[in-house]
Write a protein that holds these residues in place. Structure first.
Motif, PDB file in Angstrom:
ATOM      1  N   LYS A 228       5.315  -3.374  -6.611  1.00  0.00           N
ATOM      2  CA  LYS A 228       5.734  -3.866  -5.061  1.00  0.00           C
ATOM      3  C   LYS A 228       7.461  -3.899  -4.944  1.00  0.00           C
ATOM      4  O   LYS A 228       8.173  -3.957  -4.203  1.00  0.00           O
ATOM      5  CB  LYS A 228       4.920  -4.791  -4.899  1.00  0.00           C
ATOM      6  N   ALA A 229       8.091  -4.020  -6.338  1.00  0.00           N
ATOM      7  CA  ALA A 229       8.701  -4.993  -6.274  1.00  0.00           C
ATOM      8  C   ALA A 229       9.894  -3.581  -6.284  1.00  0.00           C
ATOM      9  O   ALA A 229       9.465  -2.123  -6.458  1.00  0.00           O
ATOM     10  CB  ALA A 229       9.851  -5.237  -7.503  1.00  0.00           C
TER      11      ALA A 229
ATOM     12  N   LEU B 216      -4.904   5.325  -9.798  1.00  0.00           N
ATOM     13  CA  LEU B 216      -3.885   4.567  -9.728  1.00  0.00           C
ATOM     14  C   LEU B 216      -4.290   3.159 -10.153  1.00  0.00           C
ATOM     15  O   LEU B 216      -4.869   2.368 -10.219  1.00  0.00           O
ATOM     16  CB  LEU B 216      -3.803   3.854  -7.890  1.00  0.00           C
ATOM     17  N   ILE B 217      -2.762   2.509 -10.850  1.00  0.00           N
ATOM     18  CA  ILE B 217      -2.281   1.076 -11.162  1.00  0.00           C
ATOM     19  C   ILE B 217      -1.801   0.619 -10.265  1.00  0.00           C
ATOM     20  O   ILE B 217      -1.191   1.436  -9.841  1.00  0.00           O
ATOM     21  CB  ILE B 217      -2.014   1.121 -12.397  1.00  0.00           C
TER      22      ILE B 217
ATOM     23  N   HIS C  34       3.212  -1.170  -1.493  1.00  0.00           N
ATOM     24  CA  HIS C  34       2.115  -2.332  -1.894  1.00  0.00           C
ATOM     25  C   HIS C  34       0.882  -1.422  -1.149  1.00  0.00           C
ATOM     26  O   HIS C  34       0.688  -0.661  -0.291  1.00  0.00           O
ATOM     27  CB  HIS C  34       2.513  -3.640  -2.584  1.00  0.00           C
ATOM     28  N   VAL C  35      -0.096  -1.685  -2.042  1.00  0.00           N
ATOM     29  CA  VAL C  35      -1.781  -1.368  -1.309  1.00  0.00           C
ATOM     30  C   VAL C  35      -1.696  -1.730   0.082  1.00  0.00           C
ATOM     31  O   VAL C  35      -1.855  -3.874  -0.138  1.00  0.00           O
ATOM     32  CB  VAL C  35      -2.676  -1.524  -1.964  1.00  0.00           C
TER      33      VAL C  35
ATOM     34  N   PHE D 263      -1.694   2.161   1.587  1.00  0.00           N
ATOM     35  CA  PHE D 263      -0.459   1.825   1.355  1.00  0.00           C
ATOM     36  C   PHE D 263       0.350   0.830   2.593  1.00  0.00           C
ATOM     37  O   PHE D 263       0.596   2.640   3.739  1.00  0.00           O
ATOM     38  CB  PHE D 263       0.709   2.579   0.780  1.00  0.00           C
ATOM     39  N   LYS D 264       1.082  -0.056   2.498  1.00  0.00           N
ATOM     40  CA  LYS D 264       2.124  -0.119   3.305  1.00  0.00           C
ATOM     41  C   LYS D 264       3.592   1.150   4.074  1.00  0.00           C
ATOM     42  O   LYS D 264       3.948   0.575   4.640  1.00  0.00           O
ATOM     43  CB  LYS D 264       2.975  -0.701   3.036  1.00  0.00           C
ATOM     44  N   SER D 265       3.806   2.273   2.672  1.00  0.00           N
ATOM     45  CA  SER D 265       4.748   2.867   3.093  1.00  0.00           C
ATOM     46  C   SER D 265       3.733   3.708   4.376  1.00  0.00           C
ATOM     47  O   SER D 265       5.206   4.751   4.995  1.00  0.00           O
ATOM     48  CB  SER D 265       5.015   3.830   2.078  1.00  0.00           C
TER      49      SER D 265
END
Ligand SMILES: Cc1cc2nc3c(=O)[nH]c(=O)nc-3n(C[C@H](O)[C@H](O)[C@H](O)COP(=O)(O)OP(=O)(O)OC[C@H]3O[C@@H](n4cnc5c(N)ncnc54)[C@H](O)[C@@H]3O)c2cc1C
Length: 405
Positions: free
Chosen positions: A33-34, A6-7, A126-127, A141-143
């Protein structure tokens, strides 16, 4: 070695690492993130080892085709009289204008286009947590998703939040007491193929540079500590107030700033991390070692670090060994690049009338034939280069060894 990587962060370091890792056969996911790929940014220099990485990727011609067209730099006074001139033809890669000059967004786009079909890109996420479970990193992740990876590469830039999650309190930032703003404005009648630097009292500097897009790319440098967390409207208002009476072409540059849509505000600080990895997580690019634009080497370090990290992962049987080799190769290069003395920006952006008069007198001398070669090393903060290793499986891309300088 297991192959799920993961990057986090899809700018220069993240996309370049994804480019090389997919060529080495890794299974790569990039989370940004964007909400969409970020195209913005002004002129960046690619020098030395960074240039060699671009060559090995087979992208040199494409980067040159998007060259900003800058032929050199001049220092001017309020009447636009030239105090010193540094021509790229004469000084080559050692002058203020690098051999590879490109807009950050153009470079990021080239890298992204070269890997978009090979890696899975996810935008707008994002993480929020990373836990080590056995040999894996369990990433939330935020999701709401939780996924397992063998390696997590954090390439989120200077203000990286994931770095703070994994290495809380370890970064000892070196604040440079300089705030910069970058933005594109319509071309003015004096804007040509030369970058023009202008200084005003109060520690203020204004730079305009050409671009391949017919726009002028403007940089404001201020000896002061702005606030990174302000909204773009607050940041613009702050810069406008500080530069209002700076003279020269500043009024039209400020008008352009207010209307600009690619405004970028940077309260300069270096990232100082005693280690770049912990378990399965490793830092890359500005997130690991931001040197600030004063060093002129951020893009070169990001490209070189991405190449070295991907190469070491490809030839090692354990992440720990690869991270160790990456640190050993990159750290001297990074420390040299970060070695901008704190007084240098102060000398180049004087506060008083006397300081400004001294700077201008010095610039007249530095621009003299015979002196300007040595002076340009000073102005570009010329740093050591590293000898890039050759990694097996560089899949048909040119593999020449860089000689140390
Ligand atoms: C839009 C933009 C414009 C820039 N303009 C200039 C410029 O004009 N001049 C200059 O010298 N430098 C500029 N920079 C900085 C320059 O790109 C870097 O200093 C250098 O190239 C090193 O790149 P990097 O990939 O390590 O970090 P950055 O280029 O800073 O990229 C970090 C990336 O990570 C993303 N990110 C941040 N937090 C998270 C998170 N928690 N999760 C996932 N993704 C995250 C960011 O959105 C960004 O895409 C700009 C950067 C950006 C993002």
């Amino acid at each position: 070695m297991s192959r799920r990587i993961l990057i986090t962060g899809a700018s220069i370091a993240g996309t370049c690492a994804a480019w090389w890792l997919t060529r080495h056969g890794f299974d790569v996911t990039v989370v940004e993130k964007a909400p969409a790929f970020r195209d913005g940014g002004q002129n960046v220099d690619v020098r030395g080892a960074g240039h060699e990485v671009i060559r090995r990727m087979g992208l040199e011609a494409a980067v040159k085709a998007r060259n900003t067209g800058e032929r050199g730099s001049v220092w001017v006074d309020e009447d636009n009289e030239i105090l010193a001139r540094f021509d790229a033809d004469e000084l080559g890669d050692d002058g203020p204008t690098a051999d590879l000059e490109i807009l950050r967004g153009d470079l990021a786009r080239l890298l992204y286009d070269g890997v978009a079909a090979r890696a899975a890109f996810r935008f707008g996420d994002h993480v929020t947590a990373i836990r080590h479970i056995g040999d894996e990193a369990s990433v939330t992740f935020k999701s709401g998703r939780t996924e397992a990876y063998d390696i997590v590469i954090v390439a989120e830039g200077v203000g990286s939040a994931t770095r703070e999650l994994v290495f809380p309190g370890e970064n000892q930032p070196r604040w440079m007491d300089i705030t910069m703003a970058y933005f594109s404005i319509p071309k003015g009648e004096n804007d040509g193929e030369l970058g023009r630097w202008y200084n005003a009292t109060g520690g203020r500097g204004v730079l305009v540079r050409p671009g391949p897009d017919g726009m002028t790319h403007a940089f404001l440098t201020l000896q002061a500590h702005g606030e990174q967390d302000w909204s773009p409207a607050q940041q613009k208002a702050y810069m406008r107030e500080r530069f209002e009476d700076a003279g020269w072409e500043t009024p039209r540059i400020l008008d352009g700033m207010m209307a600009s849509e690619d405004f970028y505000f940077d309260v300069l600080r270096q990232v100082k991390m005693p280690r770049w990895s912990s378990g399965r997580v490793v830092l890359l690019g500005d997130a690991a070692w931001c040197a600030t634009p004063l060093a002129g080497i951020g893009t070169t370090l990001a490209l070189t670090g991405a190449y070295v990290l991907a190469g070491e992962l490809s030839r090692s049987d354990s992440p720990a060994r690869a991270f160790h080799a990456y640190d050993r190769l990159m750290r001297p290069f990074v420390e040299d690049g970060q070695g901008v003395p704190k007084f240098a920006p102060k000398l180049l952006n004087p506060r008083s009338r006397t300081g400004l008069a001294i700077l201008r007198a010095v610039m007249r001398v530095l621009g003299l034939p015979g002196v300007r070669e040595a002076a340009s090393a000073l102005l570009t903060g010329k740093t050591k280069d590293i000898v890039l290793p050759d990694y097996a499986g560089d899949e048909g891309v040119v593999s020449t060894r860089l000689s140390a300088t």
